[in-house]
Motif scaffolding. Structure first.
Motif, PDB file in Angstrom:
ATOM      1  N   PRO A   1     -44.093  25.185  41.649  1.00 11.01           N
ATOM      2  CA  PRO A   1     -42.855  24.427  41.862  1.00 11.01           C
ATOM      3  C   PRO A   1     -41.672  25.355  42.144  1.00 11.01           C
ATOM      4  CG  PRO A   1     -43.409  24.460  39.525  1.00 11.01           C
ATOM      5  CD  PRO A   1     -44.556  25.109  40.247  1.00 11.01           C
ATOM      6  N   VAL A   2     -40.944  25.046  43.193  1.00 11.11           N
ATOM      7  CA  VAL A   2     -39.732  25.803  43.535  1.00 11.11           C
ATOM      8  C   VAL A   2     -38.504  24.963  43.183  1.00 11.11           C
ATOM      9  CG1 VAL A   2     -38.449  26.915  45.409  1.00 11.11           C
ATOM     10  CG2 VAL A   2     -40.941  26.966  45.420  1.00 11.11           C
ATOM     11  N   LEU A   3     -38.596  23.671  43.462  1.00  5.33           N
ATOM     12  CA  LEU A   3     -37.542  22.717  43.110  1.00  5.33           C
ATOM     13  C   LEU A   3     -38.188  21.551  42.376  1.00  5.33           C
ATOM     14  CD1 LEU A   3     -35.756  22.625  46.589  1.00  5.33           C
ATOM     15  CD2 LEU A   3     -34.868  23.752  44.537  1.00  5.33           C
ATOM     16  N   GLN A   4     -37.574  21.113  41.297  1.00  6.05           N
ATOM     17  CA  GLN A   4     -38.160  20.022  40.526  1.00  6.05           C
ATOM     18  C   GLN A   4     -37.087  19.033  40.093  1.00  6.05           C
ATOM     19  OE1 GLN A   4     -41.007  21.564  37.881  1.00  6.05           O
ATOM     20  NE2 GLN A   4     -41.784  19.610  37.213  1.00  6.05           N
ATOM     21  N   ASN A   5     -37.241  17.799  40.567  1.00  9.35           N
ATOM     22  CA  ASN A   5     -36.342  16.705  40.180  1.00  9.35           C
ATOM     23  C   ASN A   5     -34.863  17.066  40.342  1.00  9.35           C
ATOM     24  OD1 ASN A   5     -38.514  15.045  39.516  1.00  9.35           O
ATOM     25  ND2 ASN A   5     -38.621  15.880  37.442  1.00  9.35           N
ATOM     26  N   ILE A   6     -34.510  17.503  41.553  1.00 11.53           N
ATOM     27  CA  ILE A   6     -33.111  17.810  41.871  1.00 11.53           C
ATOM     28  C   ILE A   6     -32.393  16.506  42.218  1.00 11.53           C
ATOM     29  CG2 ILE A   6     -31.553  19.010  43.452  1.00 11.53           C
ATOM     30  CD1 ILE A   6     -33.062  20.948  41.687  1.00 11.53           C
ATOM     31  N   ASN A   7     -31.253  16.284  41.565  1.00 11.56           N
ATOM     32  CA  ASN A   7     -30.462  15.068  41.789  1.00 11.56           C
ATOM     33  C   ASN A   7     -28.988  15.428  41.949  1.00 11.56           C
ATOM     34  OD1 ASN A   7     -32.282  12.534  41.099  1.00 11.56           O
ATOM     35  ND2 ASN A   7     -32.792  14.125  39.609  1.00 11.56           N
ATOM     36  N   PHE A   8     -28.353  14.905  42.985  1.00 13.40           N
ATOM     37  CA  PHE A   8     -26.899  15.008  43.096  1.00 13.40           C
ATOM     38  C   PHE A   8     -26.394  14.025  44.144  1.00 13.40           C
ATOM     39  CE2 PHE A   8     -28.361  18.260  46.140  1.00 13.40           C
ATOM     40  CZ  PHE A   8     -27.617  17.953  47.273  1.00 13.40           C
ATOM     41  N   THR A   9     -25.094  13.763  44.075  1.00 11.09           N
ATOM     42  CA  THR A   9     -24.409  12.920  45.059  1.00 11.09           C
ATOM     43  C   THR A   9     -23.216  13.694  45.590  1.00 11.09           C
ATOM     44  OG1 THR A   9     -25.060  10.897  43.910  1.00 11.09           O
ATOM     45  CG2 THR A   9     -23.196  10.733  45.409  1.00 11.09           C
ATOM     46  N   LEU A  10     -23.058  13.712  46.901  1.00  7.12           N
ATOM     47  CA  LEU A  10     -21.928  14.382  47.530  1.00  7.12           C
ATOM     48  C   LEU A  10     -21.143  13.346  48.334  1.00  7.12           C
ATOM     49  CD1 LEU A  10     -20.274  16.840  48.405  1.00  7.12           C
ATOM     50  CD2 LEU A  10     -22.026  17.334  50.123  1.00  7.12           C
ATOM     51  N   LYS A  11     -19.912  13.073  47.886  1.00 12.07           N
ATOM     52  CA  LYS A  11     -19.088  12.062  48.559  1.00 12.07           C
ATOM     53  C   LYS A  11     -18.470  12.627  49.840  1.00 12.07           C
ATOM     54  CE  LYS A  11     -17.989   9.399  44.420  1.00 12.07           C
ATOM     55  NZ  LYS A  11     -16.932   8.924  43.505  1.00 12.07           N
ATOM     56  N   ASP A  12     -18.155  11.724  50.751  1.00  6.74           N
ATOM     57  CA  ASP A  12     -17.566  12.116  52.029  1.00  6.74           C
ATOM     58  C   ASP A  12     -16.276  12.913  51.819  1.00  6.74           C
ATOM     59  OD1 ASP A  12     -19.605  10.745  53.229  1.00  6.74           O
ATOM     60  OD2 ASP A  12     -18.404   9.008  53.813  1.00  6.74           O
ATOM     61  N   GLY A  13     -16.147  13.987  52.587  1.00 10.31           N
ATOM     62  CA  GLY A  13     -14.933  14.791  52.533  1.00 10.31           C
ATOM     63  C   GLY A  13     -14.857  15.763  51.378  1.00 10.31           C
ATOM     64  N   LYS A  14     -15.892  15.813  50.551  1.00  8.74           N
ATOM     65  CA  LYS A  14     -15.897  16.700  49.385  1.00  8.74           C
ATOM     66  C   LYS A  14     -16.741  17.954  49.663  1.00  8.74           C
ATOM     67  CE  LYS A  14     -13.478  13.926  46.752  1.00  8.74           C
ATOM     68  NZ  LYS A  14     -12.103  14.296  46.350  1.00  8.74           N
ATOM     69  N   ILE A  15     -16.609  18.933  48.786  1.00  9.52           N
ATOM     70  CA  ILE A  15     -17.376  20.176  48.889  1.00  9.52           C
ATOM     71  C   ILE A  15     -18.220  20.344  47.635  1.00  9.52           C
ATOM     72  CG2 ILE A  15     -17.272  22.686  49.094  1.00  9.52           C
ATOM     73  CD1 ILE A  15     -14.521  22.358  50.430  1.00  9.52           C
TER      74      ILE A  15
END
Length: 206
Positions: free
Chosen positions: A15-29
């Protein structure tokens, strides 16, 4: 809005990535930080469509991920050495977006001016500094009109003194409403530019 849900990736069973979760809103960094080997670049490649995921979802505005909506600025810039700055930027819009040469060149010149690279359009990559190559790479990505622009370690190939310049450029692009995702191991840089941070650590071998 970009949503990543339970993203998992393995290489050769590890495993290299496991259960990655995120939200990126428009116009954000969003800055994704972590040490070498944590899978940051793999995550970026999956989001930008250059690598496949094993499981999980990537949604853009609630829809399954659509290739071409995400631009990427590579760590080593990946400019075509045999093409001028202008031709590096106009090649994909002409071939993929079917823009006319005139439209593609007009857009390219506007981007170069915006990125303080006006007057360099006839130069070749070998004639440019690292910071200038990066600006051309950003202009080339923006010419494809992406919804999200991703950067792979944008400060690593540059002189440390240029970090502040890169920070300013990314924040200036944010003012125009661009959504950006930045992969970096530089925690201070990440803190200075980001609205949110995601820390990832290397996973142990399976």
């Amino acid at each position: 809005m970009l949503e990543v849900k339970n993203l998992t990736k393995k290489f050769n069973g590890h495993p290299v990535l496991q259960n990655i979760n995120f939200t990126l809103k428009d116009g954000k960094i969003l800055a994704i930080v972590g040490p070498s080997g944590a899978g940051k670049t793999t995550l970026l490649r999956i989001i930008s469509g250059l690598e496949t995921k094993d499981s999980g979802e990537i949604l853009l505005d609630g829809q399954e991920y659509n290739l071409g909506k995400v631009g990427i600025v590579f760590q080593d810039f990946n400019l075509f050495p045999n093409l001028s700055v202008l031709d590096n930027i106009t090649l994909a819009p002409e071939l993929v977006l079917k823009e006319s040469k005139q439209v593609a060149e007009k857009n390219a010149m506007e981007l170069l001016t915006k990125l303080q690279m006006g007057g360099h359009e006839k130069q070749y990559p070998y004639q440019l500094s690292g910071g200038q190559k990066q600006r051309v790479a950003i202009a080339r990505a923006l010419a494809m009109k992406p919804k999200i622009l991703c950067y792979d370690e944008p400060t690593s190939a540059l002189d440390p003194n240029l970090r502040h310049e890169v920070e300013k450029m990314i924040l200036d692009l944010k003012k125009s409403g661009l959504t950006q995702l930045v992969i970096t191991h530089d925690f201070t840089f990440a803190k200075n530019i980001s609205d949110q941070m995601l820390k990832i650590q290397p996973l142990g071998e399976a």
